[in-house]
Design an enzyme around this catalytic site. Structure first.
Site, PDB file in Angstrom:
ATOM      1  N   LYS A  83      48.362  46.171  48.175  1.00 40.49           N
ATOM      2  CA  LYS A  83      47.582  44.934  48.141  1.00 40.49           C
ATOM      3  C   LYS A  83      46.103  45.316  48.045  1.00 40.49           C
ATOM      4  O   LYS A  83      45.683  46.296  48.669  1.00 40.49           O
ATOM      5  CB  LYS A  83      47.864  44.152  49.431  1.00 40.49           C
ATOM      6  CG  LYS A  83      47.246  42.761  49.507  1.00 40.49           C
ATOM      7  CD  LYS A  83      47.664  42.076  50.819  1.00 40.49           C
ATOM      8  CE  LYS A  83      47.144  40.652  50.919  1.00 40.49           C
ATOM      9  NZ  LYS A  83      47.581  39.977  52.171  1.00 40.49           N
ATOM     10  N   SER A 158      49.625  35.429  51.378  1.00 36.01           N
ATOM     11  CA  SER A 158      48.627  35.914  50.457  1.00 36.01           C
ATOM     12  C   SER A 158      49.043  37.184  49.711  1.00 36.01           C
ATOM     13  O   SER A 158      48.438  37.519  48.697  1.00 36.01           O
ATOM     14  CB  SER A 158      47.322  36.200  51.201  1.00 36.01           C
ATOM     15  OG  SER A 158      47.509  37.246  52.145  1.00 36.01           O
ATOM     16  N   SER A 182      51.578  36.182  55.686  1.00 35.80           N
ATOM     17  CA  SER A 182      51.254  36.648  54.333  1.00 35.80           C
ATOM     18  C   SER A 182      52.118  37.773  53.799  1.00 35.80           C
ATOM     19  O   SER A 182      52.025  38.108  52.618  1.00 35.80           O
ATOM     20  CB  SER A 182      49.779  37.075  54.268  1.00 35.80           C
ATOM     21  OG  SER A 182      48.957  35.941  54.186  1.00 35.80           O
TER      22      SER A 182
END
Lengths: 490, 478
Positions: A83, A158, A182
């Site tokens: 990420k 997310s 997330s």
């Protein structure tokens, strides 16, 4: 189909065996992964940065180690991705924000450094909601990610890029972060195993902060065993993170196959309420029956303060974020408005132009909650409720070993469906937020599909530092069910 | 009119702790390195970087707390003070707010009947900001982050001080304690010790506190005193003219000798303090406090009392001597060679302090030894030289390091105590001033002073005053 393409569709364990047996090399595997990224990612937009040169270099180094008989273990040579919230030395890290566009960190996040130390190959940096604020990945400053199971739908957020990349077989696994869901929510929406460890289990050093008391690093993977392998590599105390827990890391694979027999599973009634899609509820209830059939004792429990969790979270997290994001001021790094005249104007224009709407909304929420005259009513009260939520969990974990709930009230929703209604979007995390507030480990794993073919996830919640229990329970279910083996046809 | 106003002062002192490393990272705190060479992701506030508390900072702060008689809290909390400024890389300063490390101590000022204990409300740990440098180019400001993240303690007094002189004494006393503890170098020029003053005035007899102004930029004892005096007069004058005093921060302009408004309360930041989620609450078990307590040196006030009680040093002198650890150590070395603490003390506070001050030198570079100084005083005691001659000899010792006895010999400064030599001079003077002799004998005894002066002049100042007096009286009255 080449052996590498076949391996790429499988698991870390499968690829590791092929590497160990000499059936392929990390260089070939990495090349296959990069080719698949090049072919598929334009449809998904999971990657913000593809690090071809870096990945090839790491793969070659891995092959050289292996040739010298110095393999670092199961992760050595395995292509994964990160990420874009993890600082990577020499590799752009943006947090999907315009304000950090082009910023190249001079240091590595501890979690990545540990994976690198285990020999993993980083393919690149994955798309996400800006500063990890969002549940659909539509808040990325660089455009949304599409769900590999249905390109018109969101992959969740997310860590949407992480979920899409692993689900679409672009990478064997990925690291995400979970502040209010997330990792777990996107894992559920893309048919993956996603694990948010206990707060403090994995170092936050070098992870760009959203809400420091909630942020936690964890893996997204295709199987429970792969998730355990990744967690084992990144967990542990880090002297550079004062909130990381100085407890030894167990071998998460040791008791993985021990089954569910005799374990006590709680089903909290507050998680089976109106608003949960009937297909989701059916799938989770069916999963509970699987556990019963495996010899687990099922009992209904209550977490009475659950209904206050989302409101509490949206005071605590924005309050911390409003302070954490103050450093993006245009002075030392990242974006600075070229139109600014004078100091105050530089702050205002840089932040007005550099941050997206959701980030600004949360900075304002948090600033308000901490302001003189409102602190007691909002921030302090939220902290008290947080304590009550923790006590709810403490009480039920005296009775049961783990809890089973839906991860998300619905399967993947359409891009654009909730983007104009922040409150609806916030409710996407209603079942993942409570464990975040309590600092407890939580895990999502596939438990079925909707009639239209979208993955459904169930959530397991456990005691502090009892990730091993969650993994064991997840593995027991995974052994009995076919869901994890299904791949999207992207 | 101004005499009817009472000045109320509280001080906030920021002291950089003399640790090698910064408070949240391992970067060096050394002063004077090239700009931005002592930085890292943590003290630059880069995304993802996290603070880790330097344990030595806590021990130093505990030391300060114990020295001031504070309670050391078993649990204290680091909080974020949020505001935007380029010298503050994270956009917040990590400090302590409602739960500081130390609370409720005292600092003694004055001596004897004048002695008072000024209350210290709190001591907390925080980080220093970086340094903005303006006007480097046209419209250009640059920032040196070397100082950012240097550990500070802030020591906050109650509004117990009643004059600029008291404020100065408090600050001096505090500075001396910090230097004794070895936790701060006391250097106000380099900014490692800084002071803000909260000042208000009220008519004498009134018990409520009135609106205060916070004065900044008081980086010397003199500025502290001047700024308080100016500000107290300004506020008193405002009240006398029927004007209001507003709560504000004011900057001392030493060039103009005035304070001027920096920002009013309305313009002040809402700092939105909240506990820093990157740091756990600071827990200090009693055992750790006890361990630090063992490292405490004898503190200046205790030392001063000991000098006064055991060595006979005048109380005020003792405070001055004990105020500086090096000075006190040198005093004790001299005491080994010269037992009269009272006289030695006078000499230290008078001559030695003056020389050190005027020559801007330190004890370490003195060319003579404590034994030489003791020998000099013994020459005075023995009547070999006069007190004023001793000062000349001392000046020579400072310049050349020559032994006092040799200087006395070389310059012929020894007193003439031999009665026959004095008698010759006396006879000469009496013979030359018959009318004055008459006056004396007629009862105007104070003419003796005139004769002493004349005799001393005749003897080029070397006559032993006691002997001269004796001989004069004997001759005049005989």
């Amino acid at each position: 189909m080449s052996i590498e393409t076949e391996l790429l569709a499988g698991t870390i364990e499968g690829a590791a065996a092929a590497l160990a047996g000499g059936a392929t090399t990390s260089a070939k595997l990495t090349q296959a992964a990069l080719e698949r990224v090049a072919a598929v990612d334009p449809k998904l937009h999971a990657f913000l940065t593809i690090d071809e040169a870096g990945a090839r270099g790491q793969a070659q180094a891995s092959d050289a180690r292996r040739a010298a008989g110095q393999s670092l273990g199961v992760l050595d040579g395995i292509p994964i991705a990160l990420k874009d919230i993890f600082c990577t030395k020499g590799l752009a890290t943006t947090c999907a924000s315009k304000i950090l566009e082009g910023w190249v960190p001079p240091y590595d996040a501890t979690a990545w450094a540990k994976l690198e130390g285990a020999g993993a190959v980083n393919l690149g940096k994955l798309n996400m909601d800006e500063f990890a604020m969002g549940s659909s990945n539509e808040n990325s400053a660089f455009g949304p990610v599409r769900n590999p199971w249905d390109l018109t739908r969101a992959p969740g957020g997310s860590s949407g890029g992480s979920a899409a990349a692993v689900s679409a077989r672009l990478a064997f696994g990925a690291l995400g972060t979970d502040t209010g869901g997330s990792i777990r929510q996107p894992a559920a929406l893309t048919g993956l195993v996603g694990l948010k460890p206990t707060y403090g289990r994995v170092s936050r050093y070098g992870v760009i902060a959203f809400a420091s008391s909630l942020d936690q690093v964890g893996p997204l993977a295709r199987t429970v065993r792969d998730a355990a392998i990744l967690l084992r590599a990144i967990a542990g105390h880090d002297p550079a993170d004062s909130t990381s827990i100085p407890a030894p890391v167990p071998d998460y694979l040791a008791d993985l196959e021990a089954g569910a027999k005799g374990l006590k599973l709680g089903v909290p009634r507050e998680y089976f309420v109106e608003g949960v899609d009937p297909e989701v509820e059916r799938a989770v209830r069916a999963a509970i029956e699987v556990y019963r059939s495996l010899g687990a004792q099922i009992r209904e429990v209550s977490l009475p303060h659950t209904e206050f969790a989302t409101a509490t979270y949206y005071l605590v997290a924005p309050a911390e974020a409003s302070s954490n994001l103050a450093r993006y001021d245009g002075v030392r790094f990242g974006y600075r408005s070229p139109r600014a005249k004078g100091l105050l104007d530089m702050y205002r224009k840089t932040r007005a132009e550099g941050f997206g709407d959701e980030v600004k909304r949360r900075i304002m929420l948090g600033t308000y909650a901490l302001s003189a005259g409102y602190y007691d009513a909002y921030y302090l009260r939220a902290q008290r409720v947080r304590t009550l939520i923790q006590r709810d969990f403490e009480a039920v974990f005296r009775e049961v070993d783990a809890l089973v709930t839906p991860t998300s009230p619905t399967a993947a929703f359409r891009l654009g469906e909730k983007i104009d209604d922040p409150l609806q979007m916030y409710l996407a995390d209603v079942f993942t937020i409570p464990a975040s507030l309590a600092g407890l480990p939580g895990m999502s794993l596939p438990c079925g599909f909707t009639a239209s073919g979208l993955p459904i996830g169930m959530q397991l919640l456990g005691r502090v530092l009892d990730e091993a229990m969650l993994l064991r329970l997840a593995r027991a279910y995974e052994r009995e069910t076919p869901w994890h083996a299904r791949a999207p046809a992207v | 009119m101004q005499r009817s106003w009472e000045t109320i002062i509280g001080l906030e002192v920021h002291a950089q702790l003399a640790t090698k490393a910064k408070v949240w990272c391992g970067c060096s705190t050394e002063f004077g390195a090239p700009p931005n060479t002592q930085t890292c992701p943590v003290c630059l506030g880069l995304p993802g970087a996290l603070p880790v508390l330097n344990a030595q900072v806590v021990d130093f702060a505990i030391k300060a707390g114990l020295a001031l008689g504070c309670r050391v809290n078993e649990k204290s909390v680091f909080a974020r003070k949020n505001y935007f400024y380029p010298d503050l890389p994270k956009g917040y300063q990590i400090s302590q707010y409602d739960l500081p490390l130390c609370e409720w101590g005292t600092i003694e000022i004055g001596t004897g009947d004048e002695m008072r204990a000024v209350r210290v409300r709190r001591i907390h740990i925080e980080e220093d900001a970086a340094k903005n440098l303006h006007g480097v180019g046209e419209g250009v400001s640059v920032i040196d982050y070397n100082r950012g993240g240097t550990p500070l303690i802030e020591i906050v007094s109650e509004p117990d001080l009643r004059s600029s002189a008291e404020a100065m004494e408090y600050f001096k006393s505090l500075r001396s304690i910090l230097i004794y503890l070895g936790i701060n170098d006391g250097n106000m020029e380099e900014g490692s010790l800084r002071c803000d003053a909260n000042v208000s005035v009220r008519p004498r007899g009134e018990t409520d506190l009135r609106t205060r102004a916070e004065l900044k930029n008081l980086n010397s004892f003199k500025f502290l005193k001047d700024a308080i005096d100016y500000e107290a007069a300004r506020q008193a004058s405002a009240y006398e003219h029927g004007e209001a005093v507003v709560q504000e921060t004011r900057l001392w302009d030493s060039a103009k000798g005035e304070t001027r408004s920096l920002r009013t309360k309305e313009e002040a930041n809402d700092y939105r303090y909240f506990p820093d989620p990157d740091l756990l609450p600071l827990e200090v078990p009693e055992a750790r406090v006890a361990k630090v307590r063992e490292t405490l040196p004898e503190l200046p006030r205790a030392k001063a009392k000991r000098y006064a009680q055991e060595k006979g040093v005048a109380a005020a002198d003792a405070v001055i001597i004990a105020g500086d650890p090096a000075f006190a150590a040198y005093f004790e070395r001299c005491l080994e060679a010269y037992r009269d603490g009272k006289r030695l003390g006078k000499w230290f506070v008078g001559e030695l302090a003056r020389v050190l001050n005027e020559k801007v030198t330190s004890l370490a570079t003195l060319k003579f030894s404590p034994a030489d100084l003791a020998a000099l005083l013994k020459l005075v005691d023995a009547g070999t030289i006069s007190n004023s001659a001793a000062k000349d000899v001392f000046a020579e010792m400072v310049e050349t390091g020559e032994e006092p006895r040799k200087i006395v010999e070389r310059k012929g400064l020894a007193q003439v105590s031999d009665a026959s030599a004095v008698e010759a001079a006396v006879d000469q003077v009496l013979a030359a001033n018959p009318s004055e002799v008459e006056k004396y004998r007629a009862g105007k005894k104070n003419v003796i002073g005139f004769f002493v002066g004349q005799v001393m002049r005749a003897m080029k100042g070397r006559g032993n005053p006691g002997v001269v007096n004796d001989v004069l009286r004997r001759k005049l009255e005989g």
